[in-house]
Design an enzyme around this catalytic site. Sequence first.
Site, PDB file in Angstrom:
ATOM      1  N   SER A 194       3.253   4.791   3.948  1.00 36.89           N
ATOM      2  CA  SER A 194       2.773   4.293   2.661  1.00 36.89           C
ATOM      3  C   SER A 194       1.290   3.932   2.641  1.00 36.89           C
ATOM      4  O   SER A 194       0.704   3.822   1.566  1.00 36.89           O
ATOM      5  CB  SER A 194       3.596   3.078   2.223  1.00 36.89           C
ATOM      6  OG  SER A 194       3.313   1.953   3.033  1.00 36.89           O
ATOM      7  N   SER A 250       6.014   3.216   8.249  1.00 31.31           N
ATOM      8  CA  SER A 250       6.125   4.246   7.213  1.00 31.31           C
ATOM      9  C   SER A 250       4.769   4.857   6.918  1.00 31.31           C
ATOM     10  O   SER A 250       3.739   4.462   7.486  1.00 31.31           O
ATOM     11  CB  SER A 250       6.705   3.640   5.925  1.00 31.31           C
ATOM     12  OG  SER A 250       5.743   2.805   5.294  1.00 31.31           O
ATOM     13  N   LYS A 287       0.238  -3.604   2.404  1.00 31.97           N
ATOM     14  CA  LYS A 287      -0.380  -2.908   1.274  1.00 31.97           C
ATOM     15  C   LYS A 287      -1.813  -3.412   1.114  1.00 31.97           C
ATOM     16  O   LYS A 287      -2.253  -4.331   1.799  1.00 31.97           O
ATOM     17  CB  LYS A 287       0.390  -3.165  -0.027  1.00 31.97           C
ATOM     18  CG  LYS A 287       1.875  -2.840  -0.001  1.00 31.97           C
ATOM     19  CD  LYS A 287       2.176  -1.358   0.129  1.00 31.97           C
ATOM     20  CE  LYS A 287       3.686  -1.124   0.180  1.00 31.97           C
ATOM     21  NZ  LYS A 287       4.008   0.294   0.491  1.00 31.97           N
ATOM     22  N   SER A 289       4.436   5.370  -1.845  1.00 34.13           N
ATOM     23  CA  SER A 289       4.357   3.935  -1.613  1.00 34.13           C
ATOM     24  C   SER A 289       5.216   3.158  -2.604  1.00 34.13           C
ATOM     25  O   SER A 289       5.067   3.311  -3.820  1.00 34.13           O
ATOM     26  CB  SER A 289       2.894   3.455  -1.733  1.00 34.13           C
ATOM     27  OG  SER A 289       2.811   2.055  -1.601  1.00 34.13           O
TER      28      SER A 289
END
Length: 270
Positions: A76, A74, A131, A222
């Site tokens: 994010s 993705s 993350k 995100s």
Amino acid sequence: MRWFEIALVVATLASGFIWLVDKLFFAAARKRNAGLLDEGRDPIVVDYAKAFFPVLAIVLILRSFVAEPFRIPSNSMMPTLLTGDFILVNKFTYGLRLPITNTKILSIGEPKRGDVVVFKPPQSPDQDWIKRIIGLPGDTVAYKNNQVYVNGVPFAYKRVGEYVGKGSGADMTGATELTEELPGRPHSVLEFDKAIFVDQGEGEWTVPPGHYFVMGDNRDRSDDARFWAFHFLPEQNIRGKAFMIWLNCDSIGNLCKNNFDTSRIGNGIQ
């Protein structure tokens, strides 16, 4: 990737067990009984087990305790990581963990603020997400007006310019790229200056012991700790620290569009 991890462990244990049982109970007798009509050859199952076990064992050890590959699915973590980046994750930076259960058996170090980590989110334990760690245990983290505060101190930001996306990240064209001056780990983030219909995830949170507060670098795209019901990542859910991009291939689903970006190969992850 959990299915692959389970299959790898099962295949390694099964092949090792077959090899061991044969060596302890059958190999010697087979050798003694070898004659003109019986050459004492290993049964095909044993032959395959002996051939595959060393290879499987090496792959399992490297993947579980040294480095594991992951693919970024993705946007994010843009602009730090792009969709289609294939990354390597250091599996021993924070300690050795058993495969499948992720149980820590040896503690080596602790996650640091700014580390980019792969983990299993509490709400989706069968998935792997990535993350950046913003808050450590005991920290108070706040996010207000597109600015991060840690223990009451705001991060400083420097405007880089307008971001131009490509491929799967083309929809981020027009976002503002900023350098977020996280102490000791400055890095780029993206945000839309006029994202009036986007939930900014504003709030203030105090990180409990044994947990971390994580955010994506693409702040308006995100699904991170700001929006989770519990808001915090348990330490035992962390798989490892991302440290290098080894390939980039933008894709739709799992089909590569022959869109390789060779400039990203070998790039470190800051």
